[in-house]
Design an enzyme around this catalytic site. Structure first.
Site, PDB file in Angstrom:
ATOM      1  N   SER A 226       3.688   7.039  -0.896  1.00 54.57           N
ATOM      2  CA  SER A 226       3.676   6.454   0.448  1.00 54.57           C
ATOM      3  C   SER A 226       4.461   7.346   1.426  1.00 54.57           C
ATOM      4  O   SER A 226       5.333   8.126   1.005  1.00 54.57           O
ATOM      5  CB  SER A 226       4.284   5.060   0.392  1.00 54.57           C
ATOM      6  OG  SER A 226       5.597   5.144  -0.115  1.00 54.57           O
ATOM      7  N   CYS A 281      -6.004   6.687  -1.453  1.00 50.34           N
ATOM      8  CA  CYS A 281      -5.470   7.287  -0.229  1.00 50.34           C
ATOM      9  C   CYS A 281      -6.611   7.735   0.676  1.00 50.34           C
ATOM     10  O   CYS A 281      -6.409   7.990   1.852  1.00 50.34           O
ATOM     11  CB  CYS A 281      -4.582   8.463  -0.568  1.00 50.34           C
ATOM     12  SG  CYS A 281      -5.493   9.740  -1.408  1.00 50.34           S
TER      13      CYS A 281
HETATM   14  P1  NAD Z   1       5.211   4.977  -3.780  1.00 49.99           P
HETATM   15  O1  NAD Z   1       5.617   5.837  -2.644  1.00 49.99           O
HETATM   16  O2  NAD Z   1       5.776   3.609  -3.874  1.00 49.99           O
HETATM   17  O3  NAD Z   1       5.583   5.692  -5.172  1.00 49.99           O
HETATM   18  C1  NAD Z   1       5.230   7.026  -5.422  1.00 49.99           C
HETATM   19  C2  NAD Z   1       6.239   7.619  -6.392  1.00 49.99           C
HETATM   20  O4  NAD Z   1       7.520   7.611  -5.774  1.00 49.99           O
HETATM   21  C3  NAD Z   1       6.364   6.859  -7.701  1.00 49.99           C
HETATM   22  O5  NAD Z   1       6.455   7.771  -8.756  1.00 49.99           O
HETATM   23  C4  NAD Z   1       7.641   6.059  -7.524  1.00 49.99           C
HETATM   24  O6  NAD Z   1       8.327   5.858  -8.742  1.00 49.99           O
HETATM   25  C5  NAD Z   1       8.465   6.922  -6.590  1.00 49.99           C
HETATM   26  N1  NAD Z   1       9.330   6.124  -5.712  1.00 49.99           N
HETATM   27  C6  NAD Z   1       9.087   4.880  -5.233  1.00 49.99           C
HETATM   28  N2  NAD Z   1      10.108   4.460  -4.472  1.00 49.99           N
HETATM   29  C7  NAD Z   1      11.007   5.468  -4.450  1.00 49.99           C
HETATM   30  C8  NAD Z   1      12.284   5.628  -3.811  1.00 49.99           C
HETATM   31  N3  NAD Z   1      12.813   4.680  -3.038  1.00 49.99           N
HETATM   32  N4  NAD Z   1      12.939   6.788  -3.987  1.00 49.99           N
HETATM   33  C9  NAD Z   1      12.411   7.763  -4.760  1.00 49.99           C
HETATM   34  N5  NAD Z   1      11.219   7.649  -5.391  1.00 49.99           N
HETATM   35  C10 NAD Z   1      10.526   6.515  -5.237  1.00 49.99           C
HETATM   36  O7  NAD Z   1       3.610   4.941  -3.788  1.00 49.99           O
HETATM   37  P2  NAD Z   1       2.640   4.080  -4.697  1.00 49.99           P
HETATM   38  O8  NAD Z   1       2.715   2.662  -4.272  1.00 49.99           O
HETATM   39  O9  NAD Z   1       2.851   4.399  -6.129  1.00 49.99           O
HETATM   40  O10 NAD Z   1       1.233   4.694  -4.279  1.00 49.99           O
HETATM   41  C11 NAD Z   1       0.516   4.289  -3.144  1.00 49.99           C
HETATM   42  C12 NAD Z   1       0.775   5.199  -1.965  1.00 49.99           C
HETATM   43  O11 NAD Z   1       0.452   6.548  -2.307  1.00 49.99           O
HETATM   44  C13 NAD Z   1      -0.105   4.870  -0.774  1.00 49.99           C
HETATM   45  O12 NAD Z   1       0.677   4.967   0.386  1.00 49.99           O
HETATM   46  C14 NAD Z   1      -1.175   5.954  -0.802  1.00 49.99           C
HETATM   47  O13 NAD Z   1      -1.768   6.228   0.436  1.00 49.99           O
HETATM   48  C15 NAD Z   1      -0.391   7.108  -1.293  1.00 49.99           C
HETATM   49  N6  NAD Z   1      -1.250   8.133  -1.847  1.00 49.99           N
HETATM   50  C16 NAD Z   1      -1.455   9.250  -1.095  1.00 49.99           C
HETATM   51  C17 NAD Z   1      -2.297  10.232  -1.547  1.00 49.99           C
HETATM   52  C18 NAD Z   1      -2.533  11.458  -0.726  1.00 49.99           C
HETATM   53  O14 NAD Z   1      -3.157  12.369  -1.235  1.00 49.99           O
HETATM   54  N7  NAD Z   1      -2.077  11.553   0.500  1.00 49.99           N
HETATM   55  C19 NAD Z   1      -2.932  10.096  -2.794  1.00 49.99           C
HETATM   56  C20 NAD Z   1      -2.681   8.950  -3.548  1.00 49.99           C
HETATM   57  C21 NAD Z   1      -1.835   7.972  -3.061  1.00 49.99           C
END
Ligand code: NAD
Length: 497
Positions: A226, A281
């Protein structure tokens, strides 16, 4: 209860953290496993193993590394059913969709098989008299990847095949919501002949992520997730002098022009908005109806959204599976509540969807809003669920401005029969990936994947040619072999003679 460990130095590793997380099957709502949540010490242990292996691995000829990628490709193909079932059981998406995402990851492995060609470098004979010069790209060291829940195979496979083929070692921190796929990929890499310690998986949450950010031996970080976390990763990795690419969230628009083939646009939108329950995404969450096409577009969409087949991912009849967790289901339903309160017209309401025999699964039916406005929260924020908003625009320019004014810039598409509209749109859209009559314009592995604006922090997109650049650094060598002639000291800037 099964425990999902880490994978370090070619074997399962428990680490010393006592913390664990819960992994659920979204189709049934039952807990299927617990996953270790690494401590800083556990992460440092993985990085230290990867660091120890870097010199040996980076010295292997690119052809050697490519051959391991060929074997890995073969093993992933042979195990694709098992990998796909793991994705379905922890993510929830339907089997064929999960299989397709694995194939898109495999295409990056196929691209990485050609690494000797990509690392060839450049050579100029006689940049000066009897002076030759060449530029080469060398691996960086220990690279890390942090990945989201929504593509447990594909997104890690955007990263590690490229990093490893370029000669780096790698530590992956997958999403703690669906970690099993990465563990199986690690086993398959080992079986393919990858030396122990080159690829490691640490499971965990923020503590593991922060440990990777703070470890000086991690020299490059690839992140997908995200936007707020992408920004956090970008800022803190930069502070710690790491190379970083951090891909964030999205709000992808689909511009529907009045001259388009409506059936094509509606079918495209159905798959792009509701496929994988909108947890992509590149999902299209906004349809921009241009000119007078709004009413017929909404009518056609509504019919199809009402009859969407929602069910468990392993049921061949299901077109859309459950959402990933109970919390995410509540979040998506809350967005629908907000949309109603904001005054958008809820044409199809999937909030009360129930499935007999799966009462505890995280299901929601497709939702469709019409007359969504630019200042509404449901337009501005990423919902990441099966909720499509239709917004009306009077003409092409207004539609283009909507796309360009949005904070996200991942993907966009336009449906039109007019070449001029298509070309002008692709030229003017401030978006990283554009589709013309293509609903989800995800670039193939030999191009590169990435968005603009707040959908990507950093300079390089993922995989393809940009992946090679990200995982290598440039060195230019200039050389002369004096043949008996000794030169006097020169105190002026050397120029070509
Ligand atoms: P997320 O940001 O919650 O988590 C992603 C990763 O970050 C995970 O491995 C998680 O453990 C880690 N993380 C979560 N909170 C954290 C924190 N406070 N500090 C450090 N690390 C942390 O995302 P999600 O819910 O797993 O995935 C969905 C999101 O990913 C959506 O926003 C989607 O659009 C995005 N996404 C983007 C793409 C792209 O190519 N731009 C592709 C796939 C998914």
């Amino acid at each position: 209860m099964k425990t999902i460990e880490h994978f370090v130095d070619g074997k399962l590793f428990s680490g010393d953290s006592k913390r664990t997380g819960k992994v659920f099957n979204p189709a049934t709502g039952e807990q299927s496993a617990e996953v270790r949540l690494a401590s800083t010490k556990d992460v440092n242990e993985a990085v230290s193993n990867a660091q120890k292996m870097f010199w040996e691995w980076s010295n292997k000829p690119p052809l050697h590394r490519a051959r391991i990628m060929f074997k890995f490709k073969d093993l992933v193909e042979k195990n694709s059913d098992a990998l796909t079932k793991i994705i379905v059981s922890e993510h929830g998406k339907v089997y064929e969709d999960a299989k397709g995402s694995l194939t898109r990851g495999l295409e990056v492995v196929e691209f990485a098989c050609g690494i000797p060609q990509m690392l060839k470098g450049e050579f100029t004979e006689n940049v000066g008299s009897n002076v030759d010069s060449w530029s080469i790209r060398q691996p960086l060291g220990v690279c890390a990847g942090i990945t989201p829940f929504n593509f447990p195979a594909m997104v890690p496979m955007w990263m590690f095949p490229m990093a490893i083929a370029c000669g780096n070692t790698f530590v992956l921190k997958p999403s703690e919501k669906d970690p099993s796929c990465s563990m199986m990929l690690a086993e398959l890499l080992k079986e393919a002949g990858l030396p122990d310690g080159v690829f490691n998986v640490v499971n965990g949450d923020k503590e593991a992520v922060d440990a990777l950010i703070n470890n000086k031996d991690v020299v490059a970080m690839s992140f997908v997730g995200s936007t707020p976390i992408a920004k956090y990763i970008y800022e803190n990795c930069a502070k710690n002098e790491k190379r970083v690419q951090a891909l964030g969230g999205a709000k992808n628009h689909c511009v529907v022009m009045p001259d388009c083939d409506l059936d094509q646009a509606v079918n495209g939108l159905m798959g792009a908005a509701y496929g994988s329950a909108g947890e992509r995404c590149m999902a299209q969450s906004v349809a921009v109806a241009v000119g007078g096409i709004g009413d017929s577009l909404v009518k056609s969409l509504a019919k199809k959204v009402e009859t969407l087949k929602v069910g468990p991912g392993m049921d061949k009849q299901s077109e859309m599976g459950p959402l990933v967790t109970k919390e995410h289901l509540a979040k998506v339903k809350n967005y629908v509540d907000i949309g109603e309160k904001e005054g958008a017209k809820l044409i199809v309401d999937g909030r009360n969807f129930k499935l007999q025999g799966y009462e505890n699964g995280y299901y929601i039916g497709g939702c469709l809003f019409d007359h969504v406005k630019k200042d509404m929260k449901i337009y501005k924020e990423e919902i990441f669920g099966p909720v499509l908003s239709v917004i009306r625009a009077k003409d092409f320019d207004e539609a283009l401005n909507l796309v360009n004014d949005h904070e996200f810039g991942n993907g966009v598409s336009i449906f039109t029969r007019d070449g001029d509209s298509g070309r002008t749109f692709s030229n003017k859209a401030k978006i990283g990936m554009v589709g013309i009559n293509i609903p989800i314009p995800v670039p193939m592995a030999f191009h590169s994947f990435g968005g603009w604006k707040r959908s990507l922090f950093g300079d390089q997109h993922m995989h393809g040619p940009e992946g090679v650049r990200f995982y290598t650094k440039l060195k230019t060598v200039t050389s002369r072999w004096p043949s008996g002639l000794r030169t006097d000291p020169e105190f002026v800037m050397p120029t070509m003679k």
